[in-house]
Design a protein around this motif. Structure first.
Motif, mmCIF file in Angstrom:
data_model
loop_
_atom_site.group_PDB
_atom_site.id
_atom_site.type_symbol
_atom_site.label_atom_id
_atom_site.label_comp_id
_atom_site.label_asym_id
_atom_site.label_seq_id
_atom_site.Cartn_x
_atom_site.Cartn_y
_atom_site.Cartn_z
ATOM 1 N N ALA A 157 -63.086 34.316 -0.922
ATOM 2 C CA ALA A 157 -64.115 33.364 -1.340
ATOM 3 C C ALA A 157 -63.620 31.917 -1.307
ATOM 4 C CB ALA A 157 -64.598 33.707 -2.752
ATOM 5 N N ASP A 158 -62.306 31.726 -1.215
ATOM 6 C CA ASP A 158 -61.712 30.383 -1.235
ATOM 7 C C ASP A 158 -60.439 30.419 -0.400
ATOM 8 O OD1 ASP A 158 -60.467 27.975 -1.723
ATOM 9 O OD2 ASP A 158 -60.382 28.209 -3.899
ATOM 10 N N ASP A 159 -60.544 30.046 0.876
ATOM 11 C CA ASP A 159 -59.401 30.199 1.779
ATOM 12 C C ASP A 159 -58.288 29.176 1.557
ATOM 13 O OD1 ASP A 159 -60.496 27.938 2.965
ATOM 14 O OD2 ASP A 159 -60.563 28.799 4.980
ATOM 15 N N HIS A 160 -58.349 28.485 0.420
ATOM 16 C CA HIS A 160 -57.252 27.589 0.038
ATOM 17 C C HIS A 160 -56.535 28.093 -1.208
ATOM 18 C CE1 HIS A 160 -59.570 24.988 2.712
ATOM 19 N NE2 HIS A 160 -58.387 24.498 3.016
ATOM 20 N N SER A 175 -49.489 31.992 -7.860
ATOM 21 C CA SER A 175 -50.854 31.661 -7.485
ATOM 22 C C SER A 175 -50.927 30.152 -7.310
ATOM 23 C CB SER A 175 -51.810 32.110 -8.595
ATOM 24 O OG SER A 175 -53.124 31.671 -8.321
ATOM 25 N N LEU A 176 -51.580 29.693 -6.235
ATOM 26 C CA LEU A 176 -51.685 28.246 -6.009
ATOM 27 C C LEU A 176 -52.837 27.908 -5.087
ATOM 28 C CD1 LEU A 176 -50.481 27.879 -2.939
ATOM 29 C CD2 LEU A 176 -48.299 28.000 -4.104
ATOM 30 N N GLN A 177 -53.173 26.631 -5.075
ATOM 31 C CA GLN A 177 -54.197 26.086 -4.188
ATOM 32 C C GLN A 177 -53.521 25.230 -3.124
ATOM 33 O OE1 GLN A 177 -57.630 26.413 -4.265
ATOM 34 N NE2 GLN A 177 -57.517 27.847 -5.955
ATOM 35 N N VAL A 178 -53.961 25.375 -1.891
ATOM 36 C CA VAL A 178 -53.439 24.578 -0.789
ATOM 37 C C VAL A 178 -54.418 23.435 -0.498
ATOM 38 C CG1 VAL A 178 -52.852 24.626 1.677
ATOM 39 C CG2 VAL A 178 -52.166 26.498 0.193
ATOM 40 N N VAL A 179 -53.872 22.271 -0.238
ATOM 41 C CA VAL A 179 -54.677 21.090 0.082
ATOM 42 C C VAL A 179 -55.536 21.401 1.326
ATOM 43 C CG1 VAL A 179 -54.555 18.684 0.844
ATOM 44 C CG2 VAL A 179 -52.921 19.542 -0.863
ATOM 45 N N PRO A 180 -56.845 21.093 1.287
ATOM 46 C CA PRO A 180 -57.691 21.307 2.458
ATOM 47 C C PRO A 180 -57.080 20.658 3.706
ATOM 48 C CG PRO A 180 -59.051 20.768 0.572
ATOM 49 C CD PRO A 180 -57.606 20.564 0.146
#
Length: 100
Positions: A46-49, A7-12
């Motif tokens: 809900a959060d495309d990043h 699971s991770l977040q991608v920089v906008p």
């Protein structure tokens, strides 16, 4: 079988480049690693990043072969510029059953 979940977040602003890098990694996993059985990437509606990968390998040795593969080093270096630092969580688990 062993399940690897990431699971991770991608920089906008980096989503498209990140997706190209993860797709290359997945394709190489299937062609270069006989123990890779499944590779799925999903994005939070809900959060495309926010992305989650779900990968299935024959056993822990196959996971280690994936981590040692040359394309994985390329992936790690490419992903580093797209992933929010500290956002990545890896989970390794035994796959108990699959229903589809």
């Amino acid at each position: 079988m062993i399940a690897l979940t990431v699971s991770l977040q991608v920089v906008p602003g980096h989503r498209d480049a990140f997706l190209a890098a993860i797709e290359e990694n997945a394709e190489r996993s299937f062609t270069d690693e006989p123990g890779c059985r499944y590779f799925d990437v999903v994005c939070d509606l809900a959060d495309d990043h926010h992305f989650v990968f779900h990968e299935i390998y024959d056993d822990e040795a196959a996971v280690e072969a994936h981590r040692a593969a040359p394309h994985f080093k390329v992936w790690r270096e490419a992903a580093a510029q797209h992933v929010v630092p500290g956002s990545q969580i890896n989970t390794l688990a035994e796959r108990l059953f699959h229903h589809s």
